[in-house]
Write a protein that holds these residues in place. Structure first.
Motif, short mmCIF file in Angstrom:
data_model
loop_
_atom_site.label_atom_id
_atom_site.label_comp_id
_atom_site.label_asym_id
_atom_site.label_seq_id
_atom_site.Cartn_x
_atom_site.Cartn_y
_atom_site.Cartn_z
N ALA A 69 -34.76 -73.89 -87.69
CA ALA A 69 -34.98 -73.68 -89.23
C ALA A 69 -35.76 -74.94 -89.31
CB ALA A 69 -33.61 -73.13 -90.47
N ALA A 70 -35.53 -76.25 -88.53
CA ALA A 70 -37.21 -76.91 -88.37
C ALA A 70 -37.76 -77.15 -88.33
CB ALA A 70 -35.45 -78.50 -88.81
N TYR A 71 -38.05 -76.16 -87.02
CA TYR A 71 -38.98 -76.56 -86.05
C TYR A 71 -39.46 -74.93 -86.49
CZ TYR A 71 -35.55 -80.06 -83.56
OH TYR A 71 -34.05 -80.47 -83.87
N GLY A 72 -39.82 -75.14 -87.13
CA GLY A 72 -41.11 -73.68 -87.47
C GLY A 72 -41.70 -72.89 -86.23
N LEU A 73 -42.52 -72.45 -86.49
CA LEU A 73 -42.61 -71.48 -84.61
C LEU A 73 -41.60 -71.28 -84.17
CD1 LEU A 73 -43.93 -69.07 -84.44
CD2 LEU A 73 -46.28 -70.50 -83.82
N ARG A 119 -39.50 -81.56 -82.18
CA ARG A 119 -40.13 -82.35 -82.69
C ARG A 119 -39.44 -81.22 -83.99
NH1 ARG A 119 -43.00 -87.60 -82.65
NH2 ARG A 119 -41.49 -88.52 -80.56
N ALA A 120 -39.13 -81.81 -85.41
CA ALA A 120 -38.94 -81.60 -86.33
C ALA A 120 -40.85 -81.31 -87.15
CB ALA A 120 -38.83 -82.10 -86.82
N VAL A 121 -40.60 -80.22 -87.88
CA VAL A 121 -41.98 -80.18 -88.81
C VAL A 121 -42.32 -79.85 -90.65
CG1 VAL A 121 -43.42 -79.07 -86.85
CG2 VAL A 121 -42.35 -77.49 -88.25
N GLU A 122 -42.59 -80.31 -91.06
CA GLU A 122 -42.54 -79.56 -92.48
C GLU A 122 -43.30 -77.92 -92.83
OE1 GLU A 122 -40.99 -81.23 -94.72
OE2 GLU A 122 -40.90 -82.32 -93.45
N PRO A 123 -42.65 -77.44 -93.61
CA PRO A 123 -43.32 -75.22 -93.61
C PRO A 123 -44.79 -75.50 -93.94
CG PRO A 123 -41.16 -76.34 -95.20
CD PRO A 123 -41.56 -77.81 -94.40
N GLY A 124 -45.19 -76.16 -94.08
CA GLY A 124 -46.62 -76.78 -94.51
C GLY A 124 -47.55 -76.99 -93.35
N ASP A 125 -46.59 -77.53 -92.97
CA ASP A 125 -47.32 -77.82 -91.44
C ASP A 125 -48.93 -76.46 -90.50
OD1 ASP A 125 -46.95 -80.91 -91.28
OD2 ASP A 125 -45.45 -80.76 -90.23
N THR A 126 -49.16 -76.57 -89.85
CA THR A 126 -50.43 -75.90 -89.24
C THR A 126 -49.29 -75.74 -87.85
OG1 THR A 126 -52.53 -76.79 -90.44
CG2 THR A 126 -52.50 -75.04 -88.23
N ALA A 127 -49.25 -74.52 -88.36
CA ALA A 127 -48.77 -73.88 -86.59
C ALA A 127 -49.55 -73.43 -85.17
CB ALA A 127 -47.39 -72.92 -86.81
N TYR A 128 -50.55 -73.15 -85.77
CA TYR A 128 -51.69 -72.59 -84.71
C TYR A 128 -52.94 -72.32 -85.82
CZ TYR A 128 -50.89 -67.78 -85.96
OH TYR A 128 -50.58 -66.62 -86.49
N SER A 136 -44.79 -72.51 -92.70
CA SER A 136 -44.18 -71.43 -93.51
C SER A 136 -44.75 -69.82 -93.87
CB SER A 136 -44.28 -72.03 -94.65
OG SER A 136 -45.74 -71.54 -95.12
N SER A 137 -45.88 -69.47 -93.26
CA SER A 137 -46.02 -68.21 -93.10
C SER A 137 -46.14 -67.58 -92.36
CB SER A 137 -47.89 -67.80 -93.56
OG SER A 137 -48.48 -68.56 -94.01
N CYS A 138 -45.90 -68.48 -90.94
CA CYS A 138 -45.42 -67.70 -89.71
C CYS A 138 -43.20 -66.80 -90.21
CB CYS A 138 -45.32 -68.63 -88.63
SG CYS A 138 -47.17 -68.90 -88.14
#
Length: 523
Positions: free
Chosen positions: A8-12, A156-165, A184-186
């Protein structure tokens, strides 16, 4: 599950961690004639990620991945995500000038090159470049050293609003437009995917799309999120697709509809020819009813779906499940419906003047607002008119003209710029395409508009049997309104495809401009 295993903390990239937890001893990837397991891919990505972070002073940035559909390119994509950075896929077959534009526009802080892309680096970067470059498969080819002691212990963990790609789409100015897509969109998107499909670790997923095409992200992270196996599909495989799918035991297929027509031409769409498939998904351009029906007969155990979605709306935003009994009757101009907009989004139809239409409007330009929408392009100057504010929120104008059926499903009619005025009559080019496909001997057709002086001319490019233009004119008079008949017809052995394997309308339009004026029109 703890934070590490649920991802969950690692986004995509948390989706890969889910697959690792589900199928750690399983096969994550097949490409380049190699098989790579989940544990091996995870360890390698951690090692590459550590080297990238070391080169960047320990801070996430924007990492370019120069490669496509190879073990190195897939590993680099995962490694870049493991650093907490945004990933920018870069196609080694694209012109250097375009790739340099993408590097600058995205603000790339480090570059990973797959082995086959390493020879391109001197010409791409130049002798004075200070950009950190990792070429992990070719020792000494980059400027970043790969050492065992640098490997990360965990992503590394990420924040939901960080850019994935960040992906780049065509721009009207000639400069590619960068589309940043957030974690977050992903996350929202893949929640919709999990609700709709029953993918398991036993599934084997095709990967037909280049990594610069957003549908490739569906392939990677549905396969890895379910603990399944991703199989890179090279273009040559389409010429013997039944054999390829059987040998690889592919159960989930995803491609543009153009693949259907190629497989048909090579004799691969006979009834029952694709028995291993459980799911068959198509996106990227309009899916024709005859193509869906033929594919369904060839893959009788598969559920066939038509997906739709621009890059700005995170991969796909609608879906229609093909039903041989009801779907043909719901088609418009031979095109399969694109279905309903994903839950959690608002959408509306706008008129030709770009203002929202009445709530009960049957046709219009599709606008969408919700969690899958990007908030704008990398360069705000590119936003012009694409992200209007209405009713207290920001919308994305898709530029796609759709029709709403009584049951609420949508059907794609074409791009707004594929609607033209001929002698005062609004013409849907998709309608002409459909009519031409109904002519004897025609396999496929695409109509483009170009100018001959002050007059707008319609040019039809078609495949199948070559026919005199006058025969087309006589038959089409029976189905098309007066004044909308094309005057120019050009036979091709196959419709050209662009880098994303969609029909190359830009190239066809340029060809039409050269044809018009030096060829007699059909009478």
């Amino acid at each position: 599950m703890d934070e590490m295993t649920d991802g969950a903390a690692y986004g995509l990239h948390g989706r890969f961690l889910r697959g690792l937890a589900l199928a750690g001893d399983g096969e994550a990837l097949r490409a380049d004639g190699r098989s790579v397991g989940y544990r091996e891919l995870h360890r390698t990505a951690l090692a590459w990620a550590g080297a990238l972070l070391e080169a960047g002073g320990g801070r996430p940035g924007v990492i370019g991945v120069l490669g496509n559909k190879t073990v190195g390119a897939y590993t680099a994509t995962l490694a870049a995500l493991y650093t907490g950075s945004a990933v920018v896929p870069l196609h080694p077959g694209f012109p250097e000038a375009r790739t340099r534009q993408a590097l600058r526009a995205a603000g790339v802080t480090a570059l990973v090159a797959a082995a086959d892309a390493a020879p391109l680096l001197p010409g791409l970067l130049g002798p004075d470049s200070t950009l950190p470059v990792l070429v992990p498969e070719v020792p000494g080819a980059g400027t970043v050293e790969l050492r065992p002691d640098q490997a990360l212990d965990a992503p590394r963990a990420v924040e939901p609003g960080d850019t994935a790609y960040i992906l780049f789409t065509s721009g009207s100015t000639g400069r590619p437009k960068g589309v940043p897509v957030s974690h977050s969109s992903c996350a929202f998107y893949f929640q919709q995917v999990e609700k709709r499909y029953d993918f398991t670790p036993d599934d084997v997923f095709s990967q037909t799309f280049d990594l610069t095409f957003d549908c490739a992200m569906f392939d990677l992270f549905t396969a890895w999120g379910s603990g399944g196996t991703l199989v890179a599909v090279e273009p040559g495989a389409l010429f013997a697709l039944p054999d390829f799918l059987a040998a690889q035991r592919v159960t989930v297929w995803f491609s543009t509809p153009s693949a259907i027509r190629l497989v048909r031409r090579t004799g691969g769409l006979t009834p029952g020819a694709l028995p291993t498939l459980r799911w068959s998904l198509f996106a990227g351009e309009a899916l024709k009813a005859e193509d869906a029906a033929d594919w369904q007969r060839a893959a009788p155990a598969a559920t066939v779906e038509n997906l739709y979605g621009p890059t700005e709306l995170t991969i796909t935003i609608t879906a229609h499940r093909w039903d041989p009994a009801t779907s043909p009757g719901a088609c418009v101009h031979g095109a399969v419906p694109i279905g309903r907009v994903h839950d959690g989004h608002d959408w509306l139809l706008a008129g030709e003047d770009g203002t929202p239409a009445a709530p009960d409007a049957a046709e219009g330009e599709l606008w969408v607002s919700g969690p899958q929408s990007t908030t704008g392009y990398l360069h705000r100057a590119d936003d012009a008119g694409r992200f209007p504010r209405h009713a207290g929120r920001i919308w994305y104008r898709t530029g796609d003209w759709v029709r709403r059926a009584p049951d609420g499903e949508l059907t794609y009619l074409g791009r707004i710029d594929h609607q033209v005025q001929v002698q005062g009559i609004r013409v849907e080019l998709a309608e002409i395409d459909h009519a031409v496909r109904g002519c004897a001997g025609v396999e496929d057709a695409v109509t483009v508009a170009t100018r001959d002086g002050d007059a707008l001319e319609l040019v039809v490019f078609y495949t199948g049997e070559a026919r005199p233009p006058a025969q087309f004119a006589r038959q089409l008079r029976q189905t098309l309104p007066p004044g909308t008949l094309p005057k120019h017809y050009e036979h091709l052995p196959a419709l050209p495809l662009n880098a994303n394997r969609k029909t190359d309308r830009t190239g066809l339009t340029a060809r039409a401009e050269a044809l018009v004026g030096r060829r007699p029109a059909a009478r």
